[in-house]
Design a protein around this motif. Structure first.
Motif, PDB file in Angstrom:
ATOM      1  N   LEU A   1      -0.557  -9.929  -7.734  1.00  0.00           N
ATOM      2  CA  LEU A   1      -0.103  -8.536  -7.735  1.00  0.00           C
ATOM      3  C   LEU A   1       0.927  -8.370  -8.846  1.00  0.00           C
ATOM      4  O   LEU A   1       1.851  -9.170  -8.962  1.00  0.00           O
TER       5      LEU A   1
ATOM      6  N   ARG B   1       3.663  -5.709  -9.733  1.00  0.00           N
ATOM      7  CA  ARG B   1       4.350  -4.479  -9.324  1.00  0.00           C
ATOM      8  C   ARG B   1       5.181  -4.048 -10.525  1.00  0.00           C
ATOM      9  O   ARG B   1       6.145  -4.738 -10.880  1.00  0.00           O
TER      10      ARG B   1
ATOM     11  N   ASP C   1       0.144  -2.559  -8.986  1.00  0.00           N
ATOM     12  CA  ASP C   1       0.778  -1.620  -8.060  1.00  0.00           C
ATOM     13  C   ASP C   1       1.780  -0.818  -8.880  1.00  0.00           C
ATOM     14  O   ASP C   1       2.787  -1.379  -9.342  1.00  0.00           O
TER      15      ASP C   1
ATOM     16  N   GLN D   1       2.962   3.574 -10.319  1.00  0.00           N
ATOM     17  CA  GLN D   1       2.942   5.015 -10.048  1.00  0.00           C
ATOM     18  C   GLN D   1       2.798   5.798 -11.341  1.00  0.00           C
ATOM     19  O   GLN D   1       3.458   5.490 -12.332  1.00  0.00           O
TER      20      GLN D   1
ATOM     21  N   ARG E   1      -4.231   0.266  -6.281  1.00  0.00           N
ATOM     22  CA  ARG E   1      -2.871   0.476  -5.766  1.00  0.00           C
ATOM     23  C   ARG E   1      -2.007   1.286  -6.743  1.00  0.00           C
ATOM     24  O   ARG E   1      -0.780   1.318  -6.624  1.00  0.00           O
ATOM     25  N   VAL E   2      -2.645   1.940  -7.699  1.00  0.00           N
ATOM     26  CA  VAL E   2      -1.884   2.856  -8.565  1.00  0.00           C
ATOM     27  C   VAL E   2      -1.869   4.225  -7.881  1.00  0.00           C
ATOM     28  O   VAL E   2      -2.919   4.796  -7.593  1.00  0.00           O
ATOM     29  N   ARG E   3      -0.667   4.725  -7.600  1.00  0.00           N
ATOM     30  CA  ARG E   3      -0.529   6.001  -6.881  1.00  0.00           C
ATOM     31  C   ARG E   3      -0.234   7.153  -7.853  1.00  0.00           C
ATOM     32  O   ARG E   3       0.524   6.973  -8.804  1.00  0.00           O
TER      33      ARG E   3
ATOM     34  N   SER F   1       9.141   5.181  -3.954  1.00  0.00           N
ATOM     35  CA  SER F   1       7.874   4.672  -3.431  1.00  0.00           C
ATOM     36  C   SER F   1       7.979   4.663  -1.909  1.00  0.00           C
ATOM     37  O   SER F   1       9.017   5.005  -1.344  1.00  0.00           O
TER      38      SER F   1
ATOM     39  N   ASP G   1       3.654  -4.753   0.518  1.00  0.00           N
ATOM     40  CA  ASP G   1       2.424  -5.317   1.074  1.00  0.00           C
ATOM     41  C   ASP G   1       1.925  -6.445   0.168  1.00  0.00           C
ATOM     42  O   ASP G   1       1.376  -6.192  -0.902  1.00  0.00           O
TER      43      ASP G   1
ATOM     44  N   TYR H   1      10.218  -6.861  -3.333  1.00  0.00           N
ATOM     45  CA  TYR H   1       8.990  -7.645  -3.551  1.00  0.00           C
ATOM     46  C   TYR H   1       9.316  -9.118  -3.741  1.00  0.00           C
ATOM     47  O   TYR H   1       8.630  -9.993  -3.211  1.00  0.00           O
TER      48      TYR H   1
END
Ligand code: ADP
Length: 319
Positions: free
Chosen positions: A5, A7, A58, A60, A81-83, A116, A121, A142
């Motif tokens: 992941l 982030r 992950d 935004q 997981r890109v918001r 966020s 997760d 994280y």
């Protein structure tokens, strides 16, 4: 199956070519414009994807981010997981590039710094890669979660946090620190301000600083330190043996140096991919040739993300 992941951040980089950097109160027309995908999270995830890793980003963005997210996905990155953050714009770097080569940059963090969910997760992940272009609280959450779950973590502290943050950082949760020589000096200064011999070469200074950081009170002896030193290559302080030594690997030879932007991000992404490939028990030295060859190809090409090579091209050069 190893799964990483990242982030981190996503930016849209906008370059304006100008006769000179805009002065206060002045309006001038640009003579050229280009746009590219940036942000250290995006670049490093893309590099890991190009290296063949199973990697999820992950991050935004705003409603204006669809195009850049598509480009990131084209490198083999899972972007589920890109918001998209309502009412926010994608982070932006507005880069003025003057005819004499001078740069001036306005950075708008945008969606990267929008709150966020706060939820961490990491279920199903074996590796975590972090930079410092998102809120520090997210990075720390994280990192702590990875430490608790035994997930291997890699941190590239760029831009550099304050000395106070560095001194109180949860270093014992971290597995691998990746820095360039300037970042190494900045981190060490948070623990130890003993001056070094001014006559030392870049490489010898970095070696001394890596030993000093490894032994510093408040740092963690379990953290492997990897220092990239530009065209000279990389220094690695592995912590697997009883007496950690710093090993030097010269950079792979670039056929021509066109643009070094993205070299550090290429190294970080490939490093994580190689860790996943070789396993965390392999000596770090085994990962390095592929990472350095990837960086050499990156500097031969213009741009950041778009200059990051695919694994097959890197392997072909190594053969
Ligand atoms: P950063 O961009 O984070 O400062 P560096 O400049 O240290 O990172 O570059 C990362 C890696 O890219 C180096 O370790 C080296 O392998 C490679 N690299 C950088 N500049 C050159 C160059 N001029 N020729 C060949 N390789 C380079």
């Amino acid at each position: 199956m190893p799964k990483a992941l990242v982030r981190g951040s996503i930016n849209i980089d906008e370059f304006y070519l100008l006769p000179h950097i805009v002065r206060p109160g002045e309006t001038i027309a640009s003579t050229g414009f280009s746009r590219s995908t940036g942000g250290k999270g995006a670049n490093q995830a893309y590099a890991a994807g190009r290296a063949g890793a199973n990697v999820v980003l992950d991050a935004q963005v705003g409603a204006d981010g669809a195009e850049v997210v598509k480009l990131i996905a084209s490198g083999g990155v899972d972007v589920s997981r890109v918001r998209v953050i309502d009412g926010e714009v994608t982070g932006r770097a507005i880069i003025q590039r003057a005819a004499d080569g001078e740069n001036s940059i306005v950075l708008h963090p945008g969606a990267n710094f929008a709150p966020s969910s706060g939820e961490v997760d990491l279920a199903g992940y074996t590796h975590l890669l972090l930079q410092n272009e998102i809120p520090l609280d997210d990075t720390l959450a994280y990192l702590r979660a990875a430490g608790k779950a035994g997930i291997k973590s890699v941190y590239n502290p760029s831009p550099m946090p304050s000395r106070e943050v560095l001194a109180a950082f949860p270093w014992d949760c971290l597995s691998y620190l990746i820095v360039n020589e300037g970042e190494l000096s900045d981190i060490l200064a948070a623990f130890d301000d003993t001056p070094l011999d001014a006559k030392l070469s870049v490489k010898d200074r970095a070696i001394a600083q890596m030993h000093a950081l490894h032994g510093a009170k408040g740092f963690a002896k379990s953290v492997a330190i990897v220092t990239t030193i530009g065209p000279e290559g990389v220094l690695v302080l592995d912590v697997k043996g009883p007496h950690p030594e710093v090993a030097y690997s010269p950079a792979a030879k670039a056929r021509k140096v066109v643009d070094t932007t993205g070299a550090g991000d290429t190294f970080a992404g490939y490093f994580v991919a190689m860790l996943m490939d070789k396993g965390d028990d392999a000596p770090i030295a085994e990962l390095i040739p592929t990472c350095l060859q990837a960086c050499a190809i990156t500097v031969e090409n213009a741009g950041a993300l778009e200059s990051i090579p695919a694994r097959a091209d890197v392997e072909a050069r190594l053969a």
